[in-house]
Design a protein around this motif. Structure first.
Motif, short mmCIF file in Angstrom:
data_model
loop_
_atom_site.label_atom_id
_atom_site.label_comp_id
_atom_site.label_asym_id
_atom_site.label_seq_id
_atom_site.Cartn_x
_atom_site.Cartn_y
_atom_site.Cartn_z
N MET A 48 64.90 -22.46 34.41
CA MET A 48 63.94 -21.70 35.18
C MET A 48 63.19 -20.76 34.24
N GLN A 49 61.90 -20.67 34.43
CA GLN A 49 61.09 -19.78 33.61
C GLN A 49 60.91 -18.45 34.34
N VAL A 50 61.10 -17.36 33.58
CA VAL A 50 60.92 -16.02 34.12
C VAL A 50 60.08 -15.20 33.14
N ILE A 51 59.46 -14.16 33.68
CA ILE A 51 58.70 -13.22 32.87
C ILE A 51 59.52 -11.94 32.80
N LEU A 52 59.87 -11.53 31.60
CA LEU A 52 60.67 -10.33 31.43
C LEU A 52 59.83 -9.08 31.68
N ILE A 53 60.39 -8.17 32.45
CA ILE A 53 59.73 -6.91 32.74
C ILE A 53 60.13 -5.86 31.70
N GLN A 54 61.37 -5.92 31.26
CA GLN A 54 61.90 -5.00 30.26
C GLN A 54 62.48 -5.82 29.11
N ASP A 55 62.74 -5.15 27.99
CA ASP A 55 63.43 -5.80 26.89
C ASP A 55 64.86 -6.12 27.30
N VAL A 56 65.31 -7.34 27.00
CA VAL A 56 66.67 -7.76 27.30
C VAL A 56 67.29 -8.24 25.99
N ASP A 57 68.44 -7.66 25.65
CA ASP A 57 69.12 -8.03 24.41
C ASP A 57 69.41 -9.52 24.37
N ASN A 58 69.22 -10.10 23.21
CA ASN A 58 69.48 -11.52 22.94
C ASN A 58 68.65 -12.47 23.79
N ASN A 90 70.91 -14.40 39.72
CA ASN A 90 72.03 -13.50 39.96
C ASN A 90 72.03 -12.25 39.09
N PHE A 91 71.29 -12.26 37.99
CA PHE A 91 71.33 -11.09 37.10
C PHE A 91 69.95 -10.52 36.82
N LEU A 92 69.05 -11.31 36.26
CA LEU A 92 67.77 -10.78 35.80
C LEU A 92 66.87 -10.29 36.95
N ILE A 93 66.70 -11.11 37.97
CA ILE A 93 65.79 -10.75 39.07
C ILE A 93 66.36 -9.61 39.92
N PRO A 94 67.65 -9.63 40.33
CA PRO A 94 68.17 -8.51 41.13
C PRO A 94 68.16 -7.16 40.40
N LYS A 95 68.35 -7.18 39.08
CA LYS A 95 68.35 -5.93 38.31
C LYS A 95 66.95 -5.53 37.87
N LYS A 96 65.95 -6.25 38.36
CA LYS A 96 64.54 -5.98 38.07
C LYS A 96 64.25 -5.99 36.57
N LEU A 97 64.91 -6.92 35.88
CA LEU A 97 64.64 -7.13 34.46
C LEU A 97 63.61 -8.23 34.26
N ALA A 98 63.40 -9.06 35.30
CA ALA A 98 62.47 -10.18 35.19
C ALA A 98 61.95 -10.54 36.57
N VAL A 99 60.86 -11.30 36.56
CA VAL A 99 60.31 -11.87 37.80
C VAL A 99 60.12 -13.37 37.55
N GLU A 100 60.11 -14.10 38.65
CA GLU A 100 59.92 -15.55 38.55
C GLU A 100 58.52 -15.86 38.02
N ALA A 101 58.41 -16.90 37.23
CA ALA A 101 57.13 -17.26 36.59
C ALA A 101 56.28 -18.09 37.55
N SER A 102 55.84 -17.47 38.63
CA SER A 102 54.95 -18.14 39.58
C SER A 102 53.52 -18.08 39.04
N PRO A 103 52.61 -18.88 39.57
CA PRO A 103 51.22 -18.85 39.08
C PRO A 103 50.58 -17.46 39.19
N SER A 104 50.84 -16.74 40.27
CA SER A 104 50.24 -15.40 40.40
C SER A 104 50.84 -14.42 39.38
N ASN A 105 52.15 -14.52 39.15
CA ASN A 105 52.79 -13.65 38.15
C ASN A 105 52.31 -13.99 36.74
N LEU A 106 52.08 -15.26 36.46
CA LEU A 106 51.55 -15.66 35.16
C LEU A 106 50.14 -15.11 34.95
N LYS A 107 49.35 -15.10 36.02
CA LYS A 107 47.99 -14.56 35.94
C LYS A 107 48.04 -13.05 35.67
N GLN A 108 48.95 -12.35 36.34
CA GLN A 108 49.12 -10.92 36.10
C GLN A 108 49.55 -10.65 34.66
#
Length: 148
Positions: free
Chosen positions: A1-11, A28-46
């Protein structure tokens, strides 16, 4: 799954970076902790818009830095110091004095922590200091210590 990181994530990667991770790790980890968002077309445009704005800011800042560097290269700064009869300075010249001289003589405010002097300045004469602007951009400034 492709995600866009919102914050720096180690490793994994830095902020505003597109990375591929396993579905469970993302959901289970990145999206609930608001470290990333799903790489949808609208998020990629943003993301593209954010990167475009960031590039413009960096270009503007680089142009300003180049302007300051050109102004600092024009001529040597003059620093007055109290001296004894042999030409030795009482005390030494510090980065604070250089920052003050740049502000008064060149009209630019530079943080004294960004200024480094190669060797101790204890006598009258010409010396050089290095100013680090960050982003790998630095310049040398010549200054002359004269008796007050």
């Amino acid at each position: 799954m492709q995600v866009i990181l919102i914050q720096d994530v180690d490793n994994l990667g830095g902020a505003n970076e597109l990375v591929t991770v396993k579905n469970g790790y993302a959901r289970n980890f990145l999206i609930p902790k608001k470290l990333a968002v799903e790489a949808s077309p609208s998020n990629l445009k943003q993301l593209e818009e954010k990167l475009k704005v960031k590039r413009k800011k960096e270009e503007k800042m680089l142009a300003e830095i180049n302007q300051v560097v050109a102004k600092l290269q024009e001529g040597a700064l003059k620093l007055g110091a109290k001296t004894g009869t042999s030409g030795k300075i009482f005390g030494s010249v510090t980065s604070l004095q250089i920052a003050r001289a740049i502000r008064e003589q060149k009209g630019y405010e530079i943080d004294r922590k960004k200024i480094t002097i190669a060797d101790e300045v204890k006598e009258l004469g010409q010396y050089k200091a290095t100013i680090d602007f960050g982003n790998g951009k630095n310049t040398e400034v010549e200054f002359e210590v004269v008796a007050e």
